[in-house]
Design an enzyme around this catalytic site. Structure first.
Site, mmCIF file in Angstrom:
data_model
loop_
_atom_site.group_PDB
_atom_site.id
_atom_site.type_symbol
_atom_site.label_atom_id
_atom_site.label_comp_id
_atom_site.label_asym_id
_atom_site.label_seq_id
_atom_site.Cartn_x
_atom_site.Cartn_y
_atom_site.Cartn_z
ATOM 1 N N ASP A 68 -1.798 -3.720 14.999
ATOM 2 C CA ASP A 68 -2.124 -4.990 14.355
ATOM 3 C C ASP A 68 -2.997 -4.710 13.128
ATOM 4 O OD1 ASP A 68 -2.186 -8.118 14.733
ATOM 5 O OD2 ASP A 68 -4.235 -7.519 14.212
ATOM 6 N N ILE A 69 -2.620 -5.300 11.976
ATOM 7 C CA ILE A 69 -3.391 -5.098 10.744
ATOM 8 C C ILE A 69 -4.688 -5.903 10.850
ATOM 9 C CG2 ILE A 69 -3.382 -5.380 8.243
ATOM 10 C CD1 ILE A 69 -0.331 -5.203 8.345
ATOM 11 N N GLU A 117 1.734 -9.865 11.546
ATOM 12 C CA GLU A 117 1.204 -8.571 11.103
ATOM 13 C C GLU A 117 1.211 -7.528 12.220
ATOM 14 O OE1 GLU A 117 -2.357 -11.079 12.426
ATOM 15 O OE2 GLU A 117 -0.400 -11.351 11.478
#
Length: 493
Positions: free
Chosen positions: A362-363, A406
């Site tokens: 996950d960004i 994301e």
């Protein structure tokens, strides 16, 4: 009269003269003198006739020898004295005539035989020439058959190695390398044209001045195709592959000087996707190990056209597969395709006991990026992180997908927890090093990511269990300050 008869007459006259003188008989003497005169007259006559006949015979023989047809002198040869001689001369004439005719017949036969022999010799010479020509044609045919056989072997090997590939870039890169290897081509690249921007993208340039570049102008390819009248798609693109041989006397193509070059455009659905640009066919002289360059032959053209023909079909299939399974923004697989591959991997490890791991990424603070720099910059961040995943994973084995927003997920076959942690850490560090031009005002690191790791069967035996375990590990990484990797806990803990 025979000569012996003359001898007897002379002897008789001599005896009469002797008796006349002996007995002094005048009458006997007169008779003897008369007989002597008659005998002299007869001898003179015979000599005259002999001389005349000799002349006649000489002339007759001359006529016979000179190959002229003449009748004998009937006045002389019909006389009793010369009748026998005339008969022999006539026999001679007949013999000579027959002999002459025989000689003429033989001469004619010899001439005919000689003419036939000459004609036979001409036919033999012609046949020999034809045999030599046939032998040369046979050698050329055998050479062409050998070339065609080798070309078919190359085609089969290349087709076997690239068939079934569903990744467009892999197909193009592998096809280029195989063509250059099998055909002994010194330098080349595939110039891929972006269908939206029409910008050229270099695929796997080998021994070219563009080895360190990624994008170039595609104008040169269009210009060459336009000059050759090949800038329109073929009517039957899957069966008809155009091939353009460049003339070395013209200006260098894309700043590359060459002795031989060939361009093979690739058309998909009447759109030019790009083209194979191949330069310098390598040859070797038997007496030397030095490498030299020659022209592309018919067998090379056969291989290129056939390989590109089935490559276009595979590219179209890969394109349709990509449209259905690849996310347009990140160019990673979509979640549905990942779920199917996940089930396939579970069936595999159940049949053949093994391990595999999942990475859930996950960004960090992605909403802040969107709010601060805009969604376009957010899209650039997603693409950059996706490129890191493709760069760090094993080609053709690991699978990465956009899981949602994301979030991204990675499947690592034959990978235990310890190895998966190393891969995750390598990915995290590479993301931390990213530099985004649009985010230059932000302090380094500009982009970070948190990752959770789970492994089969340690952290679960179903897809749901493994994803939930990885998600819990990701949540702990977020709570622990982000930009780190956390391992899932075993099910018994």
């Amino acid at each position: 009269m025979r000569p012996v008869d003359f001898v007897f007459i002379v002897v008789g006259i001599s005896l009469q003269l002797g008796l006349a003188l002996l007995f002094e008989k005048p009458i006997l003497f007169a008779i003897a003198i008369l007989q002597a005169v008659i005998l002299a007259a007869v001898i003179a006559y015979y000599r005259l006739e002999s001389k005349k006949s000799a002349t006649t015979i000489e002339g007759f023989l001359g006529v016979l020898v000179s190959n002229q047809d003449s009748e004998l002198d009937s006045v002389i040869f019909e006389r009793p004295l010369w009748k026998e001689t005339g008969r022999y001369l006539k026999m001679i004439r007949t013999y000579l005539k027959i002999s002459r005719q025989s000689l003429e017949d033989r001469q004619h036969l010899y001439e005919e035989m000689e003419n036939r022999l000459y004609q036979n010799k001409q036919r033999l010479d012609k046949t020999e020439t034809e045999l030599k020509n046939n032998e040369q044609r046979l050698e050329k045919s055998e050479y062409r058959v050998l070339e065609s056989t080798l070309a078919l072997q190359h085609i089969n090997i290349i087709q076997h190695k690239i068939q079934g590939r569903l990744n467009i870039d892999e197909l193009l890169n592998d096809a280029l390398e195989l063509l250059m290897s099998h055909l002994s081509i010194h330098r080349g690249f595939f110039l891929k044209i972006d269908l939206q921007s029409q910008q050229g993208v270099l695929m796997n340039p080998i021994n070219t001045p563009y080895s360190d570049l990624e994008t170039v102008s595609s104008d040169a390819l269009w210009q060459e195709l336009h000059k050759a009248g090949m800038d329109n798609p073929p009517e039957q693109e899957l069966d008809q592959v155009p091939l353009l041989v460049l003339d070395q006397r013209s200006s260098p193509f894309m700043e590359i000087a060459f002795e031989s070059a060939v361009l093979i455009p690739v058309w998909i659905d009447r759109e030019l996707w790009g083209g194979f640009c191949l330069f310098e066919k390598e040859t070797r002289i038997k007496s030397s190990q030095d490498r030299s360059f020659g022209s592309f032959g018919d067998s090379d053209h056969l291989v290129l056209q056939n390989v590109v023909a089935f490559l276009q079909r595979d590219l179209k299939t890969a394109y349709l597969f990509e449209m259905a399974t690849v996310d347009s923004l990140s160019q990673l697989y979509v979640r549905r395709y990942f779920d199917n591959r996940m089930e396939d991997e579970l069936r595999r490890v159940r049949r053949h006991p093994s391990v595999f791991s999942l990475l859930l990424l996950d960004i960090d603070l992605f909403k802040t990026v969107n709010d601060t720099f805009g969604h376009l910059v957010g899209d650039e961040v997603i693409r950059a992180v996706a490129d890191v995943l493709k760069e760090q994973l094993r080609h053709g084995l690991d699978l990465s997908a956009r899981y949602g927003g994301e979030e991204m997920v990675v499947l690592l076959p034959h990978t235990d927890t310890e190895a998966a942690q190393l891969v995750a850490e390598r990915i995290r560090m590479r993301i931390e090093e990213l530099e985004m031009d649009a985010m230059s005002s932000r302090t380094s690191p500009q982009v970070t990511a948190s990752l959770g790791v789970s492994t089969y069967p340690t952290h679960g035996t179903t897809a749901r269990e493994l994803l939930e375990a990885a998600d819990r590990a990701l949540y702990r990484a977020k709570e622990s300050g982000r930009n780190q990797v956390c391992l899932a806990k075993a099910t018994h803990e």
